[in-house]
Design an enzyme around this catalytic site. Structure first.
Site, PDB file in Angstrom:
ATOM      1  CG  ASP A 187     -68.333 -59.111 112.532  1.00 55.74           C
ATOM      2  OD1 ASP A 187     -67.771 -60.414 112.706  1.00 55.74           O
ATOM      3  OD2 ASP A 187     -67.902 -58.268 112.003  1.00 55.74           O
TER       4      ASP A 187
ATOM      5  CB  SER B 223     -31.500 -53.116 117.287  1.00 55.46           C
ATOM      6  OG  SER B 223     -29.953 -52.847 117.330  1.00 55.46           O
TER       7      SER B 223
ATOM      8  CD  GLU C  94     -38.604 -64.591 111.354  1.00 57.37           C
ATOM      9  OE1 GLU C  94     -38.680 -63.464 111.855  1.00 57.37           O
ATOM     10  OE2 GLU C  94     -38.301 -65.604 112.048  1.00 57.37           O
TER      11      GLU C  94
ATOM     12  CE  LYS D 260     -35.721 -54.317 110.689  1.00 58.17           C
ATOM     13  NZ  LYS D 260     -36.418 -53.198 110.854  1.00 58.17           N
TER      14      LYS D 260
ATOM     15  CE  LYS E 107     -34.208 -51.148 107.167  1.00 52.79           C
ATOM     16  NZ  LYS E 107     -33.437 -50.698 108.335  1.00 52.79           N
TER      17      LYS E 107
HETATM   18  S1  IVH Z   1     -35.830 -60.455 115.181  1.00 48.11           S
HETATM   19  C1  IVH Z   1     -32.345 -60.598 118.219  1.00 48.11           C
HETATM   20  N1  IVH Z   1     -37.544 -60.460 113.488  1.00 48.11           N
HETATM   21  O1  IVH Z   1     -36.675 -55.110 113.641  1.00 48.11           O
HETATM   22  C2  IVH Z   1     -33.438 -60.544 117.211  1.00 48.11           C
HETATM   23  N2  IVH Z   1     -37.294 -58.227 114.474  1.00 48.11           N
HETATM   24  O2  IVH Z   1     -34.027 -53.560 113.943  1.00 48.11           O
HETATM   25  C3  IVH Z   1     -34.221 -59.237 117.241  1.00 48.11           C
HETATM   26  N3  IVH Z   1     -38.453 -56.670 113.448  1.00 48.11           N
HETATM   27  O3  IVH Z   1     -36.648 -54.201 117.180  1.00 48.11           O
HETATM   28  C4  IVH Z   1     -35.322 -59.070 116.307  1.00 48.11           C
HETATM   29  N4  IVH Z   1     -39.567 -57.766 112.061  1.00 48.11           N
HETATM   30  O4  IVH Z   1     -38.900 -54.356 115.744  1.00 48.11           O
HETATM   31  C5  IVH Z   1     -36.899 -59.778 114.362  1.00 48.11           C
HETATM   32  N5  IVH Z   1     -39.096 -60.626 111.785  1.00 48.11           N
HETATM   33  C6  IVH Z   1     -38.586 -60.000 112.836  1.00 48.11           C
HETATM   34  C7  IVH Z   1     -38.763 -58.712 112.681  1.00 48.11           C
HETATM   35  C8  IVH Z   1     -37.965 -57.814 113.606  1.00 48.11           C
HETATM   36  C9  IVH Z   1     -39.405 -56.481 112.692  1.00 48.11           C
HETATM   37  C10 IVH Z   1     -37.844 -55.243 114.068  1.00 48.11           C
HETATM   38  C11 IVH Z   1     -37.863 -55.380 115.623  1.00 48.11           C
HETATM   39  C12 IVH Z   1     -36.719 -55.196 115.988  1.00 48.11           C
HETATM   40  C13 IVH Z   1     -36.046 -54.402 114.783  1.00 48.11           C
HETATM   41  C14 IVH Z   1     -34.512 -54.816 114.820  1.00 48.11           C
END
Ligand code: IVH
Length: 677
Positions: A34, A83, A115, A117, A316
């Site tokens: 660092d 979303s 992936e 979330k 979820k």
């Molecule tokens: S894909 C059209 N991938 O989830 C596809 N979203 O409820 C749009 N999020 O607003 C999103 N991890 O903030 C995607 N691996 C991921 C994600 C992800 C978190 C969040 C993102 C989005 C929300 C949708």
């Protein structure tokens, strides 16, 4: 030095610093100490001071944070930020798969990208010819806020793309989040300064991005991980979503290490279960798994409905935070008389269990939350952590909400309560008069880590006190004289009575450390009890010890020392100790041991996760015997962390602090080396 050579040096510094911050923030594999990085940065900033015209948007110096803004401007998303639909159970996932197969008119297994979330804030980053030109929040999906200055400060956001082959106009989308270790450190610091803490890493990330002063954002431990692209012009991207992400990784972005392509919905369900197991051990919060049809031509074919794509879904996990109502606050009296407010809640399913009580800790916590009886509150339960009231939704406060009033008399024995200056806890002054304190004191004395009286559970202790068979811990050793009364207790047969009396008898031969711990002196936990026992070797030597004698011992601070001195100066307590000895409680005494002579003297170790060959307690015993201190949390003072499977935030914190980590095999190896078997 000519301007040309200075410019050459400047450009070399720029690419060096960008490369090293990529190694550090994206690959998590720094190649420079660092201090060396700081020196290079200092030199770059010196040059920029001399030649302000050279400074461009991709200069690493821009990460420290530009001047504060007066407001965020608006950004219209060329491609809306959508979303996701949610799935809450297996059936929802099967339905999702069926809808896809019906639309695609094929019964074949679909290839999905899986992936985690990430639980953070969605952002869009726009790169023109490889240069970051704009960063925006999602906003309502059509219009977001321009947070470019803030986002530039995040180490894992490339200011300029690496390599080649990227489209001239490329919008990268992903999540900004705060890893748990950084969140813990941030909150620790806020607490030290008496400032408000963040409820969870997502709120901390959102709060950090919403700053008009980018220097504040720069000081926060944020990460950016990409998961999608938006606008793309003038170039082609791979056909599969997972390959797009690999390409982004090559251009310098962080992609999620758990990302994987699988075939068919059953494999998605298996991935969901696998990550559910792994979840607590990850270094960041996730609230589900996103499944996306991996082929982008199929994505296009499937299209969108309203605000969400048909080709993706968020499965979820059970929520870790739920809303419920605070029905009442009751006050519990603990072993040391501390009065703890406990929230009685409208039962709510959170973190996989039904929660109807949560601790409110103390008066300060109630003030911090600003909570009133009748309020709607957010209850949080993550992993095995005890449920907490995380915050209050003030806008939902009913007109008849009433303040939480701390009792002035003990709710159990009606002795006055006292608040000691400088202490958060309010205490009952009743001492041995208070049945609640007596019960808790006995429960503690007979617990496994103290005198370990088998078969004497909490319920039975309460019965014994309520029925007047026992009024102090020493009375336990006279219980055999009251066998008839014991047999009269509900559900107490001959056999259980005999077993209980035998277990009480067995507990008489113990160790000094266990005995001291069992006495339940304030500030004297297991570790301190062991240090005292090891240092003094004999009870009478400890009883005679002065405050100065005590603070001279490693890991005994002035607060514990004062508490120990006060304990033995109290005639009632001393009488109780003598009564226990008179009843036959004994332990081997020895001459004081010089603790410094031990191999791990002065070291603090932390055990986390599960161990397989040894139990955690066995490992702890061995480390203590070697003179180490075994602590429950990782701090800068920790020398070594032993992490088994399932290790979570402690491991992450150790890594963040650069503390050495051993696995179980490594620990066993060391034990062998030290001749401890
Ligand atoms: S894909 C059209 N991938 O989830 C596809 N979203 O409820 C749009 N999020 O607003 C999103 N991890 O903030 C995607 N691996 C991921 C994600 C992800 C978190 C969040 C993102 C989005 C929300 C949708």
């Amino acid at each position: 030095m000519t301007v040309e050579t200075l410019l050459a040096e400047y450009q070399a510094l720029k690419s060096q610093l960008n490369y090293h911050s990529y190694r550090y923030y994206v690959l998590d594999d720094p190649q420079l100490p660092d201090a060396e990085y700081d020196r290079l940065m200092q030199r770059l900033q010196d040059i920029e001071l001399q030649q302000p015209a050279w400074v461009t948007a991709d200069s690493p110096s821009q990460r420290v944070g530009a001047e504060p803004l007066s407001a965020f401007s608006q950004v219209t998303h060329a491609v809306p930020m959508l979303s996701l639909d949610n799935a809450f159970d297996e059936q929802d996932m099967l339905d999702f798969n069926k809808r896809l197969q019906d639309r695609l008119k094929s019964k074949d297994d679909i290839e999905f990208a899986c992936e985690p979330k990430l639980d953070g804030i969605a952002v869009s980053l726009l790169y023109r010819d490889g240069l970051l030109v704009q960063a925006a929040t999602r906003g309502d999906g059509a219009i977001g806020e321009d947070i470019t200055a803030n986002v530039r400060t995040i180490g894992s956001v490339p200011l300029r793309l690496q390599g080649e082959g990227f489209p001239p106009l490329l919008e990268v989308r992903g999540e900004i989040y705060m890893p748990r270790a950084g969140f813990d450190l941030l909150n620790d610091k806020a607490r030290e300064r008496g400032e408000k803490t963040f409820v969870n890493p997502r709120n901390a990330a959102a709060g950090s991005l919403r700053q008009l002063d980018p220097k504040i954002t720069a000081s926060r431990p944020l990460q950016f991980c990409c998961y999608n692209v938006g606008l793309v012009e003038g170039g082609e991207l791979p056909e599969r979503h997972t390959d797009v992400l690999q390409a982004l990784s090559g251009w310098g972005f962080l992609i999620n290490a758990e990302m994987r392509a699988v075939h068919g919905v059953q494999a998605c369900l298996a991935y969901f279960a696998e990550l559910g197991e792994k979840r607590q051990g990850l270094s960041y919060d996730i609230d589900g798994i996103v499944f996306k049809v991996n082929h982008r031509t199929l994505q296009q074919q499937l299209g969108f409905v309203a605000r969400a794509p048909r080709w993706a879904i968020a499965h979820k996990f059970p929520a870790q935070e739920e809303m419920t109502q605070l029905l009442d606050v009751e006050f519990q009296v603990g072993r040391t008389g501390a009065i703890t407010p406990v929230a009685r809640l409208e039962p709510v399913f959170v973190g996989g269990v039904t929660v109807s009580n949560a601790t409110l800790h103390n008066r300060d916590e109630i003030e911090r939350l600003g909570v009133m009886v009748g309020d709607t509150v957010i209850v949080r339960r993550a992993g095995d952590v005890i449920p907490q009231v995380a915050s209050v939704i003030v806008s939902k406060r009913p007109v008849d909400a009433r303040p939480v009033v701390f009792p002035s008399l003990c709710p159990v024995c009606e002795s006055p309560v006292v608040q000691v200056e400088g202490e958060a806890a309010v205490r009952c002054s009743g001492g041995s008069v208070c049945p609640a304190q007596v019960k808790e004191g006995i429960k503690h004395y007979v617990s496994r880590k103290a005198l370990d009286v088998d078969g004497l559970g909490d319920k039975l202790v309460e019965q014994l006190v309520d029925e007047g068979l026992v009024a102090s811990i020493a009375d336990l050793y006279h219980l055999h004289e009251r066998r008839e009364q014991l047999l009269a207790l509900e559900r107490m047969g001959e056999k259980s009575a005999d077993n209980l009396l035998a277990a009480i008898e067995t507990s008489k031969s113990t160790s000094l450390a266990k005995f001291l711990f069992g006495l339940g002196m304030r500030e004297v936990g297991e570790t301190t009890a062991r240090s005292l026992a090891a240092h003094f070797g004999k009870l009478d030597a400890l009883i005679k010890a002065s405050h100065e004698d005590l603070i001279a011992i490693d890991d005994i601070g002035p607060v514990s020392a004062a508490s120990i001195v006060a304990f033995f100066a109290d005639a009632k307590q001393l009488e109780q100790v003598r009564a226990l000895q008179a009843a036959g409680v004994t332990w081997p005494e020895h001459e004081p041991v010089a603790k410094d002579a031990l191999l791990l003297a002065g070291q603090t170790w932390v055990l986390t996760g599960s161990l397989e060959t040894l139990s955690r307690d066995e490992a702890k015993e061995k480390l203590l015997a070697l003179g180490a201190k075994v602590a429950g949390s990782v701090s800068a003072k920790t020398q070594m962390v032993v992490a088994g499977p399932g290790a979570g935030s402690k491991l992450a914190k150790a890594q963040a602090l650069g503390i050495e980590v051993l696995d179980e095999a490594g620990l066993l190896e060391k034990f062998k080396h030290w001749g401890v078997s």
